[in-house]
Scaffold this motif. Structure first.
Motif, mmCIF file in Angstrom:
data_model
loop_
_atom_site.group_PDB
_atom_site.id
_atom_site.type_symbol
_atom_site.label_atom_id
_atom_site.label_comp_id
_atom_site.label_asym_id
_atom_site.label_seq_id
_atom_site.Cartn_x
_atom_site.Cartn_y
_atom_site.Cartn_z
ATOM 1 N N GLN A 274 0.817 -1.210 0.000
ATOM 2 C CA GLN A 274 0.000 0.000 0.000
ATOM 3 C C GLN A 274 0.854 1.266 0.000
ATOM 4 N N GLU A 275 1.889 1.320 0.821
ATOM 5 C CA GLU A 275 2.719 2.523 0.878
ATOM 6 C C GLU A 275 3.423 2.766 -0.455
ATOM 7 N N THR A 276 3.916 1.704 -1.059
ATOM 8 C CA THR A 276 4.586 1.835 -2.350
ATOM 9 C C THR A 276 3.606 2.306 -3.412
ATOM 10 N N VAL B 112 2.574 9.622 -9.817
ATOM 11 C CA VAL B 112 3.125 9.331 -11.152
ATOM 12 C C VAL B 112 1.994 8.928 -12.092
ATOM 13 N N LEU B 113 1.066 8.113 -11.603
ATOM 14 C CA LEU B 113 -0.094 7.733 -12.425
ATOM 15 C C LEU B 113 -0.913 8.969 -12.791
ATOM 16 N N ASP B 114 -1.079 9.883 -11.834
ATOM 17 C CA ASP B 114 -1.815 11.117 -12.109
ATOM 18 C C ASP B 114 -1.130 11.918 -13.220
ATOM 19 N N ASP B 115 0.189 11.996 -13.150
ATOM 20 C CA ASP B 115 0.935 12.717 -14.187
ATOM 21 C C ASP B 115 0.756 12.041 -15.541
ATOM 22 N N PHE B 116 0.819 10.714 -15.561
ATOM 23 C CA PHE B 116 0.588 9.977 -16.808
ATOM 24 C C PHE B 116 -0.806 10.275 -17.353
ATOM 25 N N ASP B 117 -1.811 10.243 -16.465
ATOM 26 C CA ASP B 117 -3.191 10.514 -16.888
ATOM 27 C C ASP B 117 -3.326 11.916 -17.485
ATOM 28 N N LEU C 90 2.178 -0.180 -16.569
ATOM 29 C CA LEU C 90 2.116 0.250 -15.177
ATOM 30 C C LEU C 90 0.713 0.050 -14.613
ATOM 31 N N TYR C 91 -0.298 0.456 -15.388
ATOM 32 C CA TYR C 91 -1.677 0.250 -14.941
ATOM 33 C C TYR C 91 -1.992 -1.238 -14.782
#
Length: 183
Positions: A78-80, A87-92, A118-119
């Motif tokens: 969970q922490e990772t 990073v996912l937000d930036d990709f989105d 990644l997803y």
């Protein structure tokens, strides 16, 4: 040596009272035995009850530790994952910007492959994005950043815009969706 016994003159003890005393002794012994049997049965019942309670407590302990271990394994990363979410937000955002018509930004094929991998990896670990767009506002799943006048009547009380996606890891919400609500 011969002894003459005078049997006729010999006094014979009166045994008529002896059987009564023996009966009283037998009855007293029976009462004592039955009370000690009852005492032993009660003690046996108490020990059985203690045993069953201890067994049930141990069984509950085993179940609880197995559940805790499974929960720990489910949320061990969970922490990772929480650290990777920005990073996912930036990709989105980059993908959304590149997909807009007339945009000069390019989302390369390589970046698209990394994005999907990644997803896929995170989804395989139990990460699920929460769909909140045009859903009724629910404080259990959403964090309202602001309220704006609803563009249409059907969007009153619903999520008008999602600022930051919410995510679940298994059944547990690890990040609430940050949303704009129509009023």
């Amino acid at each position: 040596m011969s002894q003459n016994f005078d049997i006729e003159n010999e006094e014979v003890p009166d045994n008529s009272s002896v059987p009564q005393e023996e009966n009283d002794n037998d009855q007293t012994q029976n009462e004592g035995a039955s009370s000690s049997i009852e005492k032993l049965e009660n003690e046996n019942q108490e020990l059985k009850d203690k045993y069953l309670r201890l067994f049930a407590e141990f069984d509950n302990y085993k179940k609880r530790t197995v559940k805790e271990r499974l929960d720990l394994m489910r949320t061990a990363a969970q922490e990772t994952i929480l650290a990777i979410l920005p990073v996912l937000d930036d990709f989105d955002r980059a993908k959304k910007l590149a997909d807009e018509p007339g945009s000069t930004e390019v989302f390369s094929e390589g970046a698209n492959i990394v994005y999907h991998k990644l997803y896929a990896v995170l989804k395989n670990k139990g990460l699920e994005p929460m769909d909140s767009q045009h859903q009724p506002f629910d404080p259990e799943f959403h964090e309202a950043l602001t309220e704006i006048p609803a563009p249409t009547d059907e969007l009153k009380g619903k999520v008008v815009d999602t600022i930051e996606k919410g995510y679940k890891l298994g059944d547990k919400i690890i990040r609430y969706a940050k949303v704009v609500v129509g009023n």
